[in-house]
Design an enzyme around this catalytic site. Structure first.
Site: not given
Ligand code: GDP
Ligand code: IMO
Ligand code: MG
Length: 431
Positions: A13, A41
């Site tokens: 994340d 994502h």
């Molecule tokens: P990923 O799994 O690595 O793609 O990340 P996620 O999408 O799960 O979580 C990142 C969160 O932060 C999302 O809600 C994005 O819209 C938000 N986000 C990403 N970059 C920024 C930033 O620079 N500032 C803020 N405020 N939010 C961001």
């Molecule tokens: P993105 O791509 C955050 C974490 C789960 C749990 C562990 C195992 O959005 O960054 P699983 O279901 O994969 O067997 O769970 O891994 N986990 C993540 N945490 N972002 C993710 O993906 C994750 N994918 C798995 O929360 O702790």
């Molecule tokens: Mg994510």
């Protein structure tokens, strides 16, 4: 560089989706190479929010080819729903823009049932998985009983394998996990339906990617999760079931080492993790709660509150070493506005001894106490900044120290969720 991998440097994340979407403008092909719909994502484009789970984050551009490689595990129903949802929102209209590997393994309903039943039985020792069946699907891949998209071509043979698997999984679900069995008939009906829906995307993705590179096209590899969730290098057993770093590109996309030009790591300006496991720089109490709200840190896959911590340079150095990082994109700097001081974890102490690297036994990470460097915060809104010079001096100083303590050049800085809310210092495709 022509071929670039984006990988998470923390516990997932980090904002990989946003950065991949941004870089996709300069790429021709975007490839997922590991993980499944445990990934979530988030992209914010023209004020609209999209959460992509399996479809690569090139999908919101008009003519980028999105590839789901052999190293992924794909829930066919979830993929069909995700494509339908994108199409119903007027995006991703052309079927030729998605390529799905024949060799990718399918996540089946019994994988989800096993994942959830195991977690329920573990109680307070649960890993905190997403419950989408990812671990059990990778187990079946390794034990060579998994079903691949390729199997769907011969439906009678697929049916026989599925029936064999359902028999075995139901035995395990009922006798060992004391959980409800799954219905083989229902799964078969679902699979018959989804087979026709997904057949059009199937292709030899390794050939496709290698041909694209041979033709001089730019390819972006989109990592899922983060290095600390890596099955080998993460905080085992609180990890996911795949390799999440750049090395997974080669196996997971069918690419030879040497064909990847560079790796961009993604970190937040602080740290988060979802689920159980060690987290040395965790911030508990009011400040953690405030940052969770400010940063909207609730899991996009499961809605769970994310745990919050300070930026951890020990993890960043570890991720940089394992991935050979060319640069770092630091996201969510804007969320730290108003926090004073801002802290960077530069090392740990374990049993009175200083560790500049992650302690060799990950069990010791549970006991690691952070050593912090404190820096003065800032109160200005950063969200409209598009160059370093538009940031307050204290924010610039914080960025400098992150780069120095991590040993990686800063390539991008995120100041908001929208695609354009990014300071691009160096674009890897343009160096
Ligand atoms: P990923 O799994 O690595 O793609 O990340 P996620 O999408 O799960 O979580 C990142 C969160 O932060 C999302 O809600 C994005 O819209 C938000 N986000 C990403 N970059 C920024 C930033 O620079 N500032 C803020 N405020 N939010 C961001
Ligand atoms: P993105 O791509 C955050 C974490 C789960 C749990 C562990 C195992 O959005 O960054 P699983 O279901 O994969 O067997 O769970 O891994 N986990 C993540 N945490 N972002 C993710 O993906 C994750 N994918 C798995 O929360 O702790
Ligand atoms: Mg994510």
């Amino acid at each position: 560089m022509k071929t670039v991998a984006v990988v998470g440097s923390q516990w997932g994340d980090e904002g990989k989706g946003k950065i991949v979407d941004l870089l996709a403008a300069d790429a021709d092909v975007v490839v997922r190479f590991q993980g499944g719909n445990n990934a979530a994502h988030t992209l914010v484009v023209d004020g609209e929010k999209f959460i992509l789970r399996l479809v690569p984050a090139g999908a919101l551009h008009d003519r980028k080819v999105c590839v789901i490689g052999n190293g992924t595990v794909v829930d066919p129903m979830a993929l069909a729903e995700e494509i339908d949802s994108l199409q119903s929102r007027g995006r991703f209209q052309d079927d030729a823009l998605l390529r799905l590997s024949f060799d990718a393994h399918m996540v089946m309903p019994y994988h989800r049932a096993i994942d959830r039943a195991r977690e329920a039985r573990l109680g307070k020792n649960a890993i905190g998985t997403t419950g989408f069946g990812i671990g059990p699907a990778y187990e079946d891949k390794m034990s060579r009983m998994g079903l691949r998209f390729d199997d769907l071509a011969n439906f009678p043979a697929f049916t026989a394998k599925l029936e064999r698997n359902v028999r075995e999984k139901n035995l395990y679900l009922k006798s060992v996990l004391k959980a409800k069995p799954v219905s083989g008939t229902e799964i078969l009906a679902q699979m018959r339906k989804v087979r026709g829906r997904l057949a059009r995307y199937l292709c030899d993705t390794s050939v496709y990617i290698n041909d694209a590179i041979g033709a001089g096209r730019r390819v972006l590899f989109e990592g899922a999760h983060g290095v600390m969730l890596d099955i080998d290098h993460g905080t085992f057993p609180y990890v996911t079931s795949s390799n999440c770093g750049a090395s997974a590109v080669f196996g997971g996309a069918g690419l030879a080492p040497g064909k990847l030009d560079g790796v961009l790591g993604i970190s937040k300006a602080y740290t988060t993790r979802v689920g159980g496991g060690p987290f040395p720089s965790e911030i508990k109490g009011k400040l953690g709660d405030a940052l969770r709200v400010e940063g909207d840190e609730f899991g996009s896959a499961t809605g769970r509150p994310r745990r919050i911590g300070w930026f951890d340079a020990v993890l960043a150095r570890y991720a940089a070493r394992l991935n050979g990082m060319w640069g770092l994109a630091l996201t969510k700097l804007d969320v730290l506005t108003g926090v004073d001081p801002v802290r960077i974890c530069v090392a740990y102490t374990v049993a009175g001894q200083r560790h500049d690297e992650i302690p060799p036994s990950h069990r010791r990470l549970e006991k690691a106490k952070p050593i912090y460097e404190d820096l003065p915060g800032w109160s200005e809104d950063l969200t409209r900044a598009r160059s370093l010079s538009e940031l307050p001096a204290n924010a610039r100083r914080y960025l400098e120290r992150i780069s120095e303590t991590s040993g990686v050049r800063l390539a991008m800085v995120g100041v908001g969720a929208a695609r354009e809310a990014t300071i691009v210092l160096e674009n890897p495709f343009l160096v």
